[in-house]
Design a protein around this motif. Structure first.
Motif, short mmCIF file in Angstrom:
data_model
loop_
_atom_site.label_atom_id
_atom_site.label_comp_id
_atom_site.label_asym_id
_atom_site.label_seq_id
_atom_site.Cartn_x
_atom_site.Cartn_y
_atom_site.Cartn_z
N ASP A 30 32.27 39.80 45.80
CA ASP A 30 32.23 38.52 45.24
C ASP A 30 33.10 38.34 43.95
OD1 ASP A 30 31.97 35.92 44.20
OD2 ASP A 30 29.93 35.85 44.51
N THR A 31 34.19 37.90 43.91
CA THR A 31 34.88 38.09 42.57
C THR A 31 34.49 36.96 41.50
OG1 THR A 31 36.68 36.26 43.40
CG2 THR A 31 36.96 38.61 44.05
N THR B 179 33.21 43.28 40.69
CA THR B 179 33.43 42.16 39.45
C THR B 179 32.19 41.86 38.82
OG1 THR B 179 34.82 41.25 41.15
CG2 THR B 179 34.75 40.25 39.18
N ARG C 90 34.12 38.80 33.88
CA ARG C 90 35.49 38.98 34.26
C ARG C 90 36.01 40.43 34.07
NH1 ARG C 90 39.37 34.08 33.03
NH2 ARG C 90 38.72 34.89 30.86
N ALA D 272 35.33 44.58 35.72
CA ALA D 272 35.14 45.24 37.03
C ALA D 272 34.71 46.69 36.78
CB ALA D 272 36.13 44.98 37.97
N LEU E 180 41.20 42.05 38.12
CA LEU E 180 40.97 41.34 39.23
C LEU E 180 41.84 42.19 40.24
CD1 LEU E 180 43.28 37.90 39.54
CD2 LEU E 180 43.52 39.77 37.97
N ASN E 181 41.37 42.14 41.42
CA ASN E 181 42.01 43.27 42.66
C ASN E 181 43.57 42.46 42.99
OD1 ASN E 181 42.25 43.65 46.04
ND2 ASN E 181 41.41 45.21 44.89
N VAL F 281 43.42 39.53 45.07
CA VAL F 281 43.09 38.34 44.51
C VAL F 281 44.13 37.74 43.62
CG1 VAL F 281 41.38 37.32 42.93
CG2 VAL F 281 40.56 39.04 44.32
N CYS G 101 41.69 39.67 50.84
CA CYS G 101 40.57 38.74 50.43
C CYS G 101 40.92 37.39 50.79
CB CYS G 101 40.82 38.77 48.76
SG CYS G 101 42.10 37.79 47.99
N TYR H 20 36.38 36.33 48.08
CA TYR H 20 35.74 37.41 48.36
C TYR H 20 36.87 38.61 48.54
CZ TYR H 20 31.17 35.73 48.36
OH TYR H 20 30.09 34.99 48.02
N ASN H 21 36.67 39.77 48.18
CA ASN H 21 37.36 40.82 48.04
C ASN H 21 36.88 41.60 49.31
OD1 ASN H 21 38.86 43.16 48.18
ND2 ASN H 21 38.30 43.99 46.02
#
Ligand code: BGC
Length: 416
Positions: free
Chosen positions: A47-48, A135, A139, A141, A181-182, A185, A215, A224-225
């Motif tokens: 879940d991001t 995550t 914000r 990770a 963030l990935n 994403v 994602c 979602y990643n």
């Protein structure tokens, strides 16, 4: 009796024709559900905490960093009041830990060094981090594990944003706000931003580069990643299994090792050597193939582009036209397998959401990654399987989107 290419691939479990689209797609959906319900399985479904509703601040420049599988890039990004993007002072170098193991200090110094020209007075940092990381609500990770062969073990379990902003602050005294963030994403957000005027029923951020992942937007609007490179329920061939044992993370990232830029070259090379052992190509060709050092996917892709080019390392091994054809067919079929596998996971993702049913509002698949654009025939094959399965069998509509530097743009959007 000498095997033909299809029988040979069947014998080693490497033939894409034996992948049943429907069966594999349904298996993938089950695994997604398991991950979402936190019942284990090979899909992390992270879940991001990012949804698509928030507005973006304009006329403010931010710093972005993109730690990818091969390259490290930094730049300054801003949006004007009409949301036109500017990317300035882009600097690219190689990612630390690719060739030799690095300590936490060496890793952070490399990132800080690359940032020298962009960190001036910019107090917001969008950090695109292309590795599996949980995550956190602030914000940031926390790195779960490295993939794609990166060697920097002391960063595992750390909050990658916090340690980077602390490092930058120790240099110039400026406290920065960071959003990690990935890359999937960042790509999704970048694509959504660039195509803001269009109507779509949902979004996927799909990366097919050194690594592979996707994602997507769930019903809640949250992204979602999936960390789909780690998916473990595809039928592996004998060569996949043998190859996996030689990697630095056996048993992990099994889907990624069948398809992505970092690994597919080696899988192709091992398959060509097996074909040599099985007598599908001439002895001379087999002997010469064995001499190739550092066979990479680019060699195979260039061969598909022009298998008569005397400069090509594989062409230099050929003794006759049969060698040329057999090698072409093997590479082509392994690229086809990669495309079909990617189509399986993307189909599963869209079908899971039950969206894209209205042809006027397709599901957007935002695509990024060097391999996606450069690997000969990949995109066409990928699109073929999506059309054949999603559109023809499920009346589910999609559109492939792409654009320049979407992950840099998306990283800026995340922090703005
Ligand atoms: C990583 C993902 C990343 C993907 C594409 C994989 O190895 O685990 O986080 O999105 O590569 O870069």
């Amino acid at each position: 009796m000498k095997l033909n290419v299809v029988n040979f691939l069947n014998k080693y479990g490497m033939n894409y024709q034996n992948l049943d689209m429907n069966l594999e797609t349904n298996k993938f959906i089950e695994e997604m559900e398991k991950g979402l319900n936190r019942e284990g399985g090979s899909l992390k479904m992270i879940d991001t905490y990012i949804d698509l509703k928030s507005d973006v601040t304009t006329e403010k420049e931010v710093m972005v960093m993109d730690a990818g599988g091969t390259n490290l890039r930094v730049a300054k990004v801003s949006f004007d009041k009409d949301y036109n993007v500017s990317i300035n002072d882009l600097y690219k170098t190689s990612m630390p830990g690719v060739k030799v193991e690095v300590s936490e200090d060496e890793f952070l110094n490399a990132l800080a060094d690359a940032s020298k020209n962009v960190m001036t007075n910019l107090d917001k940092l969008g950090y695109c981090f292309s590795y599996p990381a949980i995550t956190t609500e602030d914000r940031d990770a926390k790195l779960i594990e490295w993939t794609k062969g990166i060697m920097a073990p002391s960063i595992v379990d750390k909050k990658v944003g916090a340690i980077l902003v602390d490092k930058l602050e120790s240099i110039d005294g400026l406290k920065r706000e960071v959003a990690v963030l990935n890359d999937t994403v960042a790509t999704l957000l970048g694509g959504k931003g660039v195509y803001a005027a269009r109507e779509f029923d949902g979004f996927i951020g799909f990366i097919f580069g050194t690594g592979v992942n996707a994602c997507y937007t769930e019903d809640s609007g949250r992204i979602y990643n999936m960390e789909s490179g780690n998916y473990a329920n595809l039928p592996l061939g004998t060569i996949d299994i043998e190859y996996d044992k030689t990697t630095n993370n056996p048993g992990a990232q099994l889907l990624e090792k069948m398809v992505s830029g970092r690994y597919l070259g080696e899988v192709i090379y091992l398959t060509l050597l097996k074909a040599g052992e099985e007598g599908l190509i001439t002895e001379t060709c087999y002997d010469k193939l064995k001499q190739i050092k550092d066979f990479e996917l680019i060699h195979a892709s260039l061969y598909l582009n022009d298998c008569f080019n005397a400069e090509n390392d594989i062409v230099k091994c050929l003794s006759n036209d049969d060698d040329r054809k057999v090698i072409y067919e093997i590479i082509d079929k392994l690229v086809e397998r990669a495309a079909k596998i990617c189509a399986i996971k993307i189909s599963a993702t869209i079908l899971k959401t039950n969206k894209g049913k209205d042809i006027t509002k397709p599901f957007a698949i935002v695509c990024e990654g060097s391999t996606f654009f450069k690997l000969k025939d990949f995109k066409e094959k990928f699109d073929y399987y999506l059309k054949d399965y999603l559109v023809k069998e499920h009346s589910t509509y999609y559109e492939l989107l792409s654009g320049e530097d979407l992950n840099l743009i998306g990283s800026a959007i995340a922090v703005l």
